[in-house]
Design an enzyme around this catalytic site. Sequence first.
Site, PDB file in Angstrom:
ATOM      1  N   TYR A 157       0.835  -1.209   0.000  1.00  0.00           N
ATOM      2  CA  TYR A 157       0.000   0.000   0.000  1.00  0.00           C
ATOM      3  C   TYR A 157       0.877   1.270   0.000  1.00  0.00           C
ATOM      4  O   TYR A 157       0.620   2.210  -0.757  1.00  0.00           O
ATOM      5  CB  TYR A 157      -0.895  -0.042   1.238  1.00  0.00           C
ATOM      6  CG  TYR A 157      -1.883   1.078   1.398  1.00  0.00           C
ATOM      7  CD1 TYR A 157      -3.038   1.147   0.623  1.00  0.00           C
ATOM      8  CD2 TYR A 157      -1.688   2.068   2.361  1.00  0.00           C
ATOM      9  CE1 TYR A 157      -3.965   2.164   0.802  1.00  0.00           C
ATOM     10  CE2 TYR A 157      -2.604   3.081   2.552  1.00  0.00           C
ATOM     11  CZ  TYR A 157      -3.747   3.133   1.770  1.00  0.00           C
ATOM     12  OH  TYR A 157      -4.666   4.149   1.961  1.00  0.00           O
ATOM     13  N   LYS A 212       0.913   4.088  -2.915  1.00  0.00           N
ATOM     14  CA  LYS A 212       0.558   5.485  -2.633  1.00  0.00           C
ATOM     15  C   LYS A 212       1.744   6.425  -2.898  1.00  0.00           C
ATOM     16  O   LYS A 212       1.559   7.550  -3.361  1.00  0.00           O
ATOM     17  CB  LYS A 212       0.053   5.623  -1.194  1.00  0.00           C
ATOM     18  CG  LYS A 212      -1.262   4.892  -0.934  1.00  0.00           C
ATOM     19  CD  LYS A 212      -2.400   5.419  -1.804  1.00  0.00           C
ATOM     20  CE  LYS A 212      -3.741   4.831  -1.424  1.00  0.00           C
ATOM     21  NZ  LYS A 212      -4.844   5.361  -2.239  1.00  0.00           N
TER      22      LYS A 212
HETATM   23  P1  NAP Z   1     -13.397   2.417   1.710  1.00  0.00           P
HETATM   24  O1  NAP Z   1     -14.387   2.982   2.654  1.00  0.00           O
HETATM   25  O2  NAP Z   1     -12.858   1.062   1.929  1.00  0.00           O
HETATM   26  O3  NAP Z   1     -14.020   2.525   0.222  1.00  0.00           O
HETATM   27  C1  NAP Z   1     -13.248   2.087  -0.844  1.00  0.00           C
HETATM   28  C2  NAP Z   1     -13.911   2.476  -2.136  1.00  0.00           C
HETATM   29  O4  NAP Z   1     -13.098   1.997  -3.215  1.00  0.00           O
HETATM   30  C3  NAP Z   1     -15.288   1.862  -2.290  1.00  0.00           C
HETATM   31  O5  NAP Z   1     -16.162   2.785  -2.886  1.00  0.00           O
HETATM   32  C4  NAP Z   1     -15.036   0.679  -3.223  1.00  0.00           C
HETATM   33  O6  NAP Z   1     -16.124   0.402  -4.087  1.00  0.00           O
HETATM   34  C5  NAP Z   1     -13.880   1.187  -4.070  1.00  0.00           C
HETATM   35  N1  NAP Z   1     -13.116   0.066  -4.601  1.00  0.00           N
HETATM   36  C6  NAP Z   1     -12.330  -0.802  -3.918  1.00  0.00           C
HETATM   37  N2  NAP Z   1     -11.837  -1.737  -4.736  1.00  0.00           N
HETATM   38  C7  NAP Z   1     -12.342  -1.470  -5.982  1.00  0.00           C
HETATM   39  C8  NAP Z   1     -12.203  -2.101  -7.239  1.00  0.00           C
HETATM   40  N3  NAP Z   1     -11.469  -3.208  -7.429  1.00  0.00           N
HETATM   41  N4  NAP Z   1     -12.867  -1.554  -8.282  1.00  0.00           N
HETATM   42  C9  NAP Z   1     -13.630  -0.459  -8.120  1.00  0.00           C
HETATM   43  N5  NAP Z   1     -13.779   0.195  -6.947  1.00  0.00           N
HETATM   44  C10 NAP Z   1     -13.148  -0.326  -5.883  1.00  0.00           C
HETATM   45  O7  NAP Z   1     -12.121   3.353   1.587  1.00  0.00           O
HETATM   46  P2  NAP Z   1     -11.857   4.848   2.091  1.00  0.00           P
HETATM   47  O8  NAP Z   1     -11.332   4.773   3.460  1.00  0.00           O
HETATM   48  O9  NAP Z   1     -12.990   5.728   1.772  1.00  0.00           O
HETATM   49  O10 NAP Z   1     -10.602   5.203   1.159  1.00  0.00           O
HETATM   50  C11 NAP Z   1     -10.727   5.944  -0.026  1.00  0.00           C
HETATM   51  C12 NAP Z   1      -9.320   6.277  -0.515  1.00  0.00           C
HETATM   52  O11 NAP Z   1      -8.637   7.010   0.491  1.00  0.00           O
HETATM   53  C13 NAP Z   1      -8.466   5.037  -0.796  1.00  0.00           C
HETATM   54  O12 NAP Z   1      -7.659   5.264  -1.929  1.00  0.00           O
HETATM   55  C14 NAP Z   1      -7.610   4.916   0.445  1.00  0.00           C
HETATM   56  O13 NAP Z   1      -6.394   4.262   0.182  1.00  0.00           O
HETATM   57  C15 NAP Z   1      -7.417   6.378   0.783  1.00  0.00           C
HETATM   58  N6  NAP Z   1      -7.069   6.589   2.180  1.00  0.00           N
HETATM   59  C16 NAP Z   1      -7.931   6.239   3.170  1.00  0.00           C
HETATM   60  C17 NAP Z   1      -7.556   6.455   4.493  1.00  0.00           C
HETATM   61  C18 NAP Z   1      -8.459   6.111   5.661  1.00  0.00           C
HETATM   62  O14 NAP Z   1      -8.016   6.267   6.798  1.00  0.00           O
HETATM   63  N7  NAP Z   1      -9.687   5.692   5.449  1.00  0.00           N
HETATM   64  C19 NAP Z   1      -6.318   7.008   4.783  1.00  0.00           C
HETATM   65  C20 NAP Z   1      -5.476   7.336   3.746  1.00  0.00           C
HETATM   66  C21 NAP Z   1      -5.856   7.134   2.450  1.00  0.00           C
HETATM   67  P3  NAP Z   1     -17.133  -0.825  -3.866  1.00  0.00           P
HETATM   68  O15 NAP Z   1     -17.495  -0.906  -2.434  1.00  0.00           O
HETATM   69  O16 NAP Z   1     -18.287  -0.413  -4.756  1.00  0.00           O
HETATM   70  O17 NAP Z   1     -16.434  -2.051  -4.382  1.00  0.00           O
END
Ligand code: NAP
Length: 249
Positions: A158, A162
Amino acid sequence: MNPRPLDGKVALVTGASRGIGRATALALADAGASVAVGFGSSAAAADEVAALIRDSGGKAVTLGADLADMTAAAGLVERTTTELGAIHIVVNNAGITRDNLAVRISDADWDDVLAVDLGAAFRICRAALRPMLRQRDGRIINIASVAGVVGNPGQANYSAAKAGLIGLTKALCREVGSRGITVNAVAPGFIATDMTSALGDVLDSAVAAVPLRRLGSPEEVAAAVRFLALPEAAYITGHVLHVDGGLAA
Ligand code: NAP
């Protein structure tokens, strides 16, 4: 102040069915943009986001694609222009984790994370840049992570993806800046979504290391993305905007 500064703009947000992407789709729609709500497997959740946008008088479509499939990823851009007439803003937000110590990361867990978190973003950028270069207007916002800035044990795949996304952001900004296109990254810290709830008890000690001593909300990340899409942010490019409560300070 114009309450709908993105009127007439079309945005594609990947991973907009849940979490940060959902909040971002709603924030961009609230600012006036028409939104393509990208999703992977959560079709009903994506429909709900699109319905919320339409109920508020906005325009939205849902676009399903498995971003592990590179052709499907690139196809999202064409589907957006077909459904909504143009593409001005891309938010590469969809992401996955497959956490493990490096010695235990399988080839599949390495490949999957690199494919969804970095490979799909590149292909979407490449496809979106063609119309953006022609129209001399575009905003690309890549959702990276603090893990791509400082590295995180247990997340070699990851962190690499990133960090790669940040490198992609900086290279693209130099390639396309002369055509009025900006390319930025947002680097969230610990945000309250399904991704962090999977961390369980580990999350408490993680939050203790955050200077603001709390998780961020998806809306706080979405506000940063919205800002980078606004006309006011036209002179910001190649930047990594941390939304992390000071975690990487
Ligand atoms: P999340 O709640 O797990 O949601 C992930 C999203 O990505 C969902 O809408 C999911 O769609 C989609 N997704 C995952 N795999 C996919 C695939 N193979 N094809 C199409 N869509 C896919 O994640 P989040 O926490 O909101 O994170 C969003 C972004 O922020 C990510 O890039 C993550 O790395 C980044 N981020 C998050 C955090 C954190 O603390 N949460 C911190 C740093 C960075 P479906 O459910 O429809 O499959």
